[in-house]
Design a protein around this motif. Structure first.
Motif, PDB file in Angstrom:
ATOM      1  N   ALA A 154      -1.451  20.881  20.956  1.00 15.80           N
ATOM      2  CA  ALA A 154      -2.007  21.078  22.298  1.00 15.80           C
ATOM      3  C   ALA A 154      -1.050  21.872  23.177  1.00 15.80           C
ATOM      4  CB  ALA A 154      -2.319  19.722  22.933  1.00 15.80           C
ATOM      5  N   LEU A 157      -1.092  25.553  22.087  1.00 15.09           N
ATOM      6  CA  LEU A 157      -2.314  26.210  22.532  1.00 15.09           C
ATOM      7  C   LEU A 157      -2.270  26.489  24.037  1.00 15.09           C
ATOM      8  CD1 LEU A 157      -4.876  24.156  20.441  1.00 15.09           C
ATOM      9  CD2 LEU A 157      -4.702  26.653  20.403  1.00 15.09           C
ATOM     10  N   ALA A 158      -1.690  25.585  24.789  1.00 16.80           N
ATOM     11  CA  ALA A 158      -1.651  25.737  26.245  1.00 16.80           C
ATOM     12  C   ALA A 158      -0.817  26.937  26.674  1.00 16.80           C
ATOM     13  CB  ALA A 158      -1.101  24.458  26.879  1.00 16.80           C
ATOM     14  N   GLY A 160      -1.076  29.817  25.498  1.00 18.28           N
ATOM     15  CA  GLY A 160      -1.966  30.975  25.491  1.00 18.28           C
ATOM     16  C   GLY A 160      -1.689  31.958  24.363  1.00 18.28           C
ATOM     17  N   LEU A 186      -9.401  20.848  20.030  1.00 17.55           N
ATOM     18  CA  LEU A 186      -8.333  21.526  20.781  1.00 17.55           C
ATOM     19  C   LEU A 186      -8.465  23.040  20.684  1.00 17.55           C
ATOM     20  CD1 LEU A 186      -5.296  19.255  19.829  1.00 17.55           C
ATOM     21  CD2 LEU A 186      -6.214  19.601  22.129  1.00 17.55           C
ATOM     22  N   HIS A 190      -9.392  25.856  23.856  1.00 12.96           N
ATOM     23  CA  HIS A 190      -8.477  26.928  24.257  1.00 12.96           C
ATOM     24  C   HIS A 190      -8.934  28.294  23.769  1.00 12.96           C
ATOM     25  CE1 HIS A 190      -5.877  23.386  24.882  1.00 12.96           C
ATOM     26  NE2 HIS A 190      -5.246  24.142  25.753  1.00 12.96           N
TER      27      HIS A 190
END
Length: 400
Positions: A154, A157-158, A160, A186, A190
Motif C-alpha cells: 500500500a 502504491l501510494a 504513485g 489495492l 491506485h
C-alpha cells in the motif's frame, strides 16, 4: 458422480477418481506442482482428436470439432469466473504470462511491483522491460508470515507511478498462498494493472477473477488442473483489452484492413496464434470440465487436508524440517533434512515407490538469502490418507 453430497459435507468420490487415474496404481505420486496425473477423460479427449486428425486431416478435424473448441473457452471461463471472450489459449502459463506482460505499453519511469519469491522467467521479463522501456522494478518485502506485506504494498502504491503489480498466487517452493484479493483491491484503488501468475492455484483453489480484482491471469494445464503438457491459458479483463498491444500478431489475432493498417480482434483471442495443438486445447477444456464437475471447493478442502496431514507427519520425523510458510497454505509441502540432501531423499523415495521432486529456488531478488534445495511433495485430491502415511514411512526407512 465425482462428488458425494451429504447434509454435513461435500467430499470427492475418491474410488471413482482413482479409477480415472491410472498413475495411482504404480506409485505414490506427490508431484502435482510439477505435472499432475491427468484423468482418463483428458487422455481420451487428446487421443480421440489425434486419431481423428490421422483419419481425415488436421484442418478437417478442427472443423469437425468446432463446437468442442468453443466449449473449451466456455469451460476455462467458468473455471475462473470470466466470460469466454476474456480467455485465450496458450502453450503454457509462461507464454500466457509473457503475452500479457509484453502487451502492456510501458513508459520510462513506470514502476513494476513484485515479490521476493517471483518466478525467474518473470524476473527476466522485468529486466528486459527495463532495458527496452526504462521501467523500474521494485520488490515488496515479505510480511511476518512469508506472504507479501500488504502494508508495504500500500505504501509503495501510494508513492504513485505504478504501472503494474505482478504477483505469484502460490510460490513454487514454500507452501504459502498469497492474499490475491487484497492485492487486487489495492492495485485497483491506485490505478495499477494487476497480473496474477496462477500457475499453481488454478485447479487447486476456487478462482474468481472478479472477486480477486484481477486484470490479467496466467495459468497452465499440466499442474493442478490435470490437463496435458503444452497447454495453458490467459485471462484478460474485457475493460483492459483496449489498453494492451500484443507483442506478436498473426492472422488469428488481427485483420489487415489496408496495406499498412490492421485491427485487433475485440476479444482476448488477440493474444493467440493461428497454429496450436487442437488436441491439447480439447484436453485442457476437458480438464476444466472435470474440475468443475468435481467442484473447486471440494478439491481445495481435500488438498489442504492431505497437505496438513503430510506436514504434521513430517514434523515428527527426526532431522526433518518443514519449510512452509504463510497463514494460508497450499498443497505444496517443502522440507529438508539435517544431513541428507534433497536430491538424495528424492532418489531414495523414488526407489521406494514415492514420487517427489527437488525444489531449488533458482532466483531470488535477495540472492544472499537463497535457500538450499528442498524436497517438494505436492499432494492432489487423488492421493489418499494411506498414501501420505506410506510416503512418510518410506522417508523414515530411507533416513534410517
Amino acid at each position: 458422480m465425482l462428488v458425494r453430497t451429504t447434509p454435513e459435507r461435500t467430499s470427492v468420490d475418491i474410488e471413482l477418481i482413482r479409477a480415472h487415474t491410472p498413475g495411482t496404481r504404480h506409485a505414490v505420486h506427490l508431484n502435482a506442482a510439477g505435472a499432475s496425473l491427468p484423468p482418463e477423460p483428458v487422455l481420451a479427449a487428446v487421443v480421440a482428436h489425434l486419431t481423428l486428425e490421422s483419419e481425415i486431416g488436421g484442418y478437417e478435424a478442427a472443423d469437425a470439432v468446432a463446437d468442442k473448441i468453443a466449449d473449451s473457452y466456455a469451460a476455462l471461463a467458468e473455471l475462473v469466473g470470466a466470460d469466454p471472450g476474456e480467455i485465450a489459449f496458450a502453450e503454457s502459463a509462461t507464454r500466457a504470462w509473457d503475452q500479457a506482460f509484453y502487451a502492456i505499453p510501458f513508459k520510462p519511469g513506470d514502476r513494476i511491483l513484485t515479490t521476493s519469491s517471483e518466478y525467474a522467467s518473470n524476473a527476466l521479463a522485468y529486466v528486459q522491460a527495463a532495458r527496452r522501456h526504462g521501467t523500474v522494478t521494485e520488490v515488496i518485502p515479505d510480511g511476518p508470515d512469508g506472504a507479501i506485506d500488504l502494508a508495504a504494498l500500500a505504501a509503495a502504491l501510494a508513492r504513485g507511478g505504478v504501472r503494474l503489480v505482478a504477483l505469484n498466487h502460490m510460490p513454487t517452493h514454500d507452501g504459502l498462498v498469497n492474499p490475491a484479493a487484497e492485492v487486487g483491491a489495492l492495485a485497483r484503488a491506485h490505478g495499477a494493472l494487476f497480473l496474477l501468475d496462477a500457475c499453481q492455484s488454478v485447479g487447486q483453489l476456487p478462482i474468481d477473477v472478479r472477486a480477486l480484482g484481477v486484470d490479467l491471469l496466467s495459468a497452465t494445464g499440466r499442474k493442478f488442473l490435470r490437463g496435458p503438457r503444452g497447454t495453458g491459458f490467459l485471462y484478460a479483463r474485457a475493460e483492459v483489452l483496449p489498453l494492451l498491444d500484443p507483442a506478436v500478431v498473426d492472422l488469428a489475432a488481427a485483420d489487415l484492413t489496408g496495406p499498412d493498417e490492421f485491427t485487433f480482434r475485440p476479444d482476448a483471442r488477440r493474444f493467440e496464434s493461428w497454429e496450436r495443438s487442437v488436441a491439447g486445447q480439447l484436453g485442457l477444456g476437458t480438464a476444466a470440465r472435470y474440475a468443475l464437475d468435481l467442484g473447486l471447493d471440494a478439491i481445495a478442502a481435500r488438498v489442504q487436508g492431505l497437505a496438513a496431514r503430510l506436514r504434521e507427519a513430517l514434523g515428527d520425523v527426526p532431522g526433518v524440517t518443514v519449510h512452509d510458510r504463510g497463514t494460508h497454505k497450499s498443497g505444496i509441502v517443502t522440507f529438508g533434512h539435517a544431513t541428507r540432501t534433497a536430491a538424495e531423499i528424492v532418489t531414495g523415495l523414488a526407489g521406494r515407490g514415492v514420487v517427489a521432486r527437488v525444489s531449488e529456488q533458482t532466483f531470488r531478488y535477495d540472492a544472499g538469502a537463497r535457500p538450499p534445495a528442498r524436497v517438494r511433495a505436492s499432494v492432489h485430491y487423488y492421493n489418499t490418507e494411506d498414501e501420505i502415511d506410506t510416503a512418510v514411512a518410506a522417508l523414515r526407512a530411507l533416513l534410517g
